[in-house]
Design a protein around this motif. Structure first.
Motif, short mmCIF file in Angstrom:
data_model
loop_
_atom_site.label_atom_id
_atom_site.label_comp_id
_atom_site.label_asym_id
_atom_site.label_seq_id
_atom_site.Cartn_x
_atom_site.Cartn_y
_atom_site.Cartn_z
N LEU A 50 0.83 -1.20 0.00
CA LEU A 50 0.00 0.00 0.00
C LEU A 50 0.86 1.25 0.00
O LEU A 50 1.80 1.38 0.80
N ILE A 51 0.56 2.18 -0.90
CA ILE A 51 1.24 3.47 -0.96
C ILE A 51 0.36 4.47 -0.21
O ILE A 51 -0.83 4.61 -0.51
N VAL A 52 0.96 5.17 0.76
CA VAL A 52 0.20 6.03 1.66
C VAL A 52 0.67 7.47 1.55
O VAL A 52 1.88 7.74 1.59
N ASP A 53 -0.26 8.39 1.40
CA ASP A 53 0.04 9.82 1.47
C ASP A 53 -0.14 10.25 2.92
O ASP A 53 -1.23 10.11 3.49
N THR A 58 5.29 10.45 1.27
CA THR A 58 4.85 9.15 0.79
C THR A 58 5.47 8.05 1.64
O THR A 58 6.66 8.07 1.92
N GLY A 59 4.65 7.13 2.04
CA GLY A 59 5.12 5.97 2.78
C GLY A 59 4.62 4.69 2.15
O GLY A 59 3.67 4.72 1.36
N GLY A 98 14.38 5.37 -0.10
CA GLY A 98 13.98 6.78 -0.14
C GLY A 98 12.58 7.07 0.34
O GLY A 98 12.07 8.17 0.09
N GLN A 99 11.95 6.13 1.01
CA GLN A 99 10.62 6.39 1.55
C GLN A 99 10.46 5.73 2.92
O GLN A 99 11.21 4.83 3.28
#
Length: 311
Positions: A50-53, A58-59, A98-99
């Motif tokens: 899951l990409i989270v804002d 961004t995480g 980088g995240q």
């Protein structure tokens, strides 16, 4: 609230405390403290990460950390896919490529452990409806930990589907029915928070004409719901089906027999909404030991709930 700081997902998304974590230093401090944060899932990639804002950053929540039970197969993959576009709680577990790396599953495990240790039958909690099935409503009691309100426990007035009372995303109140540490399950009940027979009947008076919803056709009459925890009986009238909206004249209200006698005046083009509203609740917090729906002087069959066993 008996849930402590483990509240339903979406509750803390726009709070000042959540918004304040917006710098690298604040993220490091939140990670050290294992603070519960919330962001919105913008995408689920092909590997079901899951990409989270989160506050413009961004995480990534790896699939194995996306929901408690995903790795073991106990939780279905749809529980991960369905988070897109919705808030999720998480704690920061590191950085990579980088995240930031987040974990939702670890927060859920912390929440469930807390609930199993601290919740007791009769505790009133706040929850968010996540999905509806014919047999009941699943709700998030905190950090995505789900519990079931069985359809028979939603209201005193009978319904054919939970969608007649709840909408997905709606915040509701419920009382803990049981806590099972062995199976790690919490059951909920809802009808006890919607008032007793007398509390509901006091909203109406003989001589009034009000709207209602047909909830049952029997040889001896038609049951008409006036409120989620109150129905009355009218004489049979041809052409009226379950779920129809009707206007009814209130002939009499008889507390010792728990009866509201009605006359059907007309059918309505559209049935009134039966969704639970905040004003339908008579209890929104605290703890219940015993709830008696029936009036004190009612004889015969009594409708009541004992939490934690009859005393």
């Amino acid at each position: 609230m008996p849930q402590g700081h483990f509240l339903p997902e979406g509750t803390r998304l726009n709070t000042p405390e959540n918004r304040a974590v917006s710098t690298r230093a604040a993220m490091e401090k939140a990670a050290e403290e294992q603070r519960i944060l919330e962001g919105v899932v913008t995408m689920c990639d092909a590997s079901h990460n899951l990409i989270v804002d989160f506050n413009g950053m961004t995480g990534l929540i790896p699939r194995s950390e996306a929901a408690m039970g995903v790795e073991s197969g106990e939780t279905k993959e749809i529980a991960v896919l369905s988070r897109v576009g919705k808030p999720v709680c998480f704690q920061i577990i590191g950085e990579g490529a980088g995240q930031y790396l987040f974990s939702r599953a670890r927060v859920q495990q912390r929440a469930l452990h807390y609930f199993l240790q601290h919740l007791a039958p009769g505790d009133v909690v706040q929850a968010r409806v996540t999905h509806l099935e014919p047999f009941g409503a699943f709700v998030d009691v905190g950090c995505g930990v789900t519990s079931l309100i069985g359809i028979e426990h939603i209201s005193v007035s009978r319904i054919s589907h939970p969608a007649e009372r709840f909408a997905v995303g709606q915040m509701v109140y419920a009382a803990v029915g049981s806590v099972d540490p062995i199976r790690a399950r919490i059951s909920l009940t809802h009808r006890e928070l919607l008032g007793t027979w007398l509390e509901n009947a006091s909203r109406f008076a003989p001589g009034e004409t009000v709207s209602g919803i047909v909830r049952g056709n029997e040889d001896y009459g038609i049951f008409v719901e006036l409120a989620p925890n109150l129905s009355g009986l009218a004489e049979r009238k041809e052409g009226i089906s379950d779920g129809a909206g009707v206007s009814v004249y209130i002939k009499s209200i008889i507390p010792d027999k728990m009866k509201v006698k009605l006359i059907v005046i007309d059918t309505l083009e559209q049935a009134p909404s039966a969704l639970i509203r905040l004003e339908d609740y008579r209890i929104t917090g605290g703890h219940l030991e015993h709830w008696r729906y029936s009036p004190p002087d009612k004889n015969g069959k009594i409708t009541e709930t004992w939490f934690g066993g009859q005393s």
